[in-house]
Design an enzyme around this catalytic site. Structure first.
Site, PDB file in Angstrom:
ATOM      1  N   ARG A 146     -23.352 -13.762  -9.588  1.00  0.00           N
ATOM      2  CA  ARG A 146     -22.382 -15.079 -10.033  1.00  0.00           C
ATOM      3  C   ARG A 146     -23.156 -16.424 -10.151  1.00  0.00           C
ATOM      4  O   ARG A 146     -22.689 -17.309 -10.481  1.00  0.00           O
ATOM      5  CB  ARG A 146     -21.465 -15.051  -8.560  1.00  0.00           C
ATOM      6  N   TYR A 170      -0.461 -24.415  -4.563  1.00  0.00           N
ATOM      7  CA  TYR A 170      -1.476 -25.030  -5.329  1.00  0.00           C
ATOM      8  C   TYR A 170      -1.043 -25.912  -6.424  1.00  0.00           C
ATOM      9  O   TYR A 170      -1.558 -26.951  -6.756  1.00  0.00           O
ATOM     10  CB  TYR A 170      -2.356 -24.000  -5.897  1.00  0.00           C
ATOM     11  N   ASP A 228      -8.508 -13.919  -9.375  1.00  0.00           N
ATOM     12  CA  ASP A 228      -8.015 -14.610  -8.416  1.00  0.00           C
ATOM     13  C   ASP A 228      -6.468 -14.895  -8.693  1.00  0.00           C
ATOM     14  O   ASP A 228      -5.981 -14.569  -9.899  1.00  0.00           O
ATOM     15  CB  ASP A 228      -8.869 -15.955  -8.598  1.00  0.00           C
ATOM     16  N   ARG A 281     -11.364  -9.295   0.362  1.00  0.00           N
ATOM     17  CA  ARG A 281     -12.347 -10.031  -0.085  1.00  0.00           C
ATOM     18  C   ARG A 281     -13.611  -9.281   0.085  1.00  0.00           C
ATOM     19  O   ARG A 281     -14.519  -9.539   0.595  1.00  0.00           O
ATOM     20  CB  ARG A 281     -12.540 -11.319   0.775  1.00  0.00           C
ATOM     21  N   ARG A 298     -18.721 -13.070  -1.664  1.00  0.00           N
ATOM     22  CA  ARG A 298     -20.039 -13.839  -1.268  1.00  0.00           C
ATOM     23  C   ARG A 298     -20.812 -13.056  -0.102  1.00  0.00           C
ATOM     24  O   ARG A 298     -21.856 -13.416   0.099  1.00  0.00           O
ATOM     25  CB  ARG A 298     -19.696 -15.207  -0.636  1.00  0.00           C
TER      26      ARG A 298
END
Ligand code: CP3
Length: 366
Positions: free
Chosen positions: A36, A147, A72, A23, A27
């Site tokens: 973004r 998921y 992703d 990561r 962010r």
């Protein structure tokens, strides 16, 4: 000669310990948040201009030894035609979860042609990176299945486990299909120039070793086996997988990722002989004062150099969004500085003609 990251990941001699961060794009970087702000996550992942820029941002800022492809784990599902969105602050949400044989029969195939934009992004990134390798990735069958079966992020994965135990035939068929999708996703990245790949089994740590071995490991093994002909280094990682390191290390990766809850020295005893290790600084340590953080970095570098295979420095999970963006670069410099120093000391101590443990040759020490 291959890059330092590739050499360490194949347990070959290197002159410093390579480092990247899970990561690292995202962010924690103000330049990422700026790019973004007008784009949904999955749209950004399918836009080569954005993917290229976001992938390169942490390489420029932190000086890491590798880029990780910005994408992703649900992109292959989306590319196949599954209705999935990534909700900010939540994670992937699937409109029609797969819970029956009929649901599985409706799951579309993933054709490599549906990933043309991914190949284009990789080609552009690799051209811009020069010598720095790009690491591709995909989600492992179990983590993606969670998921798909739950319909979104799950605290306890109970629907997934209920199917695993109650309808093992269907569960296995779903994991096999998702494994093929992950292999296709990685194959496209490697064919376009990625130099290594990581299979993220983020949620495997929710399983007992017995259930992991019986219901999940064969499907992860199938992904690594399907990609073996590329002959590139491969990483395998999951969160809270201390108790699973031994079975996960049998999946077929050249490097085993270690969660921050395990001492690297203990990991040595659990993985395959000669397998390299990756990790494992606690991501929260990046919030500690430098006088606390610095010795922790050195400790992990030393433990990595004591491991009989190679070592790639990383965090024990992803960079946290609130991380000060100046700190990862300091860690990179320190990993490089300390590892060069230790390797030089060990080479000087080794009797001539012999190699220090973990070192090989004079100009190419590990
Ligand atoms: O720098 C990198 O590591 C590359 C990019 C990357 C992302 N996701 C970008 C991303 C990688 C390797 C992933 C993999 C991924 N995605 C995993 C496995 C790795 C892990 O962390 O265990 C998982 C479980 C996912 C699913 C997912 N996608 C989650 C749980 C989230 C967080 C949702 C949230 O907002 O808290 C995402 C979204 C996501 N993927 C973001 C990024 C940068 C944040 C989205 C944003 O910026 O709006």
């Amino acid at each position: 000669m291959a890059s330092t990251l590739v050499r360490a990941a194949l347990s070959q001699p290197v002159d410093h310990t390579p480092v990247w961060f899970m990561r690292q794009a995202g962010r924690s970087l103000p330049e990422y948040r700026e790019l973004r702000k007008d784009n949904a996550m999955l749209e950004a992942c399918r836009t080569p201009d954005l993917v290229t820029e976001i992938t390169l941002q942490p390489v420029r800022r932190h000086g890491v030894d590798a880029a990780i492809f910005f994408s992703d784990i649900v992109v292959p599902l989306q590319a196949a035609g599954v209705d999935v969105v990534i909700e900010p602050g939540v994670g992937p949400v699937i409109a029609h979860p797969v819970r029956t044989r009929a649901d599985l029969d409706r799951l579309p195939e993933l054709e490599p042609e549906a990933l043309a934009d991914i190949a284009e992004s990789v080609t552009r990134i690799v051209a811009e990176l020069g010598e720095t390798p790009l690491i591709g990735f995909a989600g492992a069958p179990f983590t993606v299945a969670s998921y798909l079966i739950e319909g979104g992020p799950s605290r306890n994965h109970e629907k997934t486990k209920a199917m695993m135990l109650g309808d093992p035939g269907l569960f296995s068929a779903i994991l096999a299909e998702l494994g093929r999708m992950s292999a296709t996703f990685i194959d496209v990245q490697l064919s376009a120039g990625a130099r290594a790949f990581q299979l993220f089994d983020s949620w495997a740590g929710y399983l007992s070793p017995q259930d992991y071995r019986a219901s999940v490991l064969p499907h992860s093994q199938a992904v690594f086996a399907a990609l073996g002909h590329h002959e590139v280094p491969s990483f395998h990682f999951g969160v809270q997988t201390g108790e699973l390191l031994a079975p996960m290390s049998e999946a077929g990766s050249t490097v085993m990722g270690v969660d921050f809850r395990v001492d690297l020295a203990d990991a040595t005893a659990r993985v395959q002989p000669g397998q390299a290790l990756q990790g494992n600084l606690d991501p929260a340590m990046l919030f500690a004062p430098w006088e606390v953080l610095r010795p922790r970095v050195e400790q992990i570098v030393r433990a990595g150099l004591d491991h009989p295979g190679g070592h790639v420095f990383n965090l024990g999970h992803g960079v946290l969004p609130a991380t000060d963006p100046a700190v990862p670069g300091l860690v990179v410099e320190e990993v490089h500085r300390v590892s060069r120093e230790i390797l030089a000391e060990r080479a000087a101590q080794a009797p001539s003609g012999e190699q220090a443990p973990g070192a090989a040759g004079t100009d190419a020490r590990r």
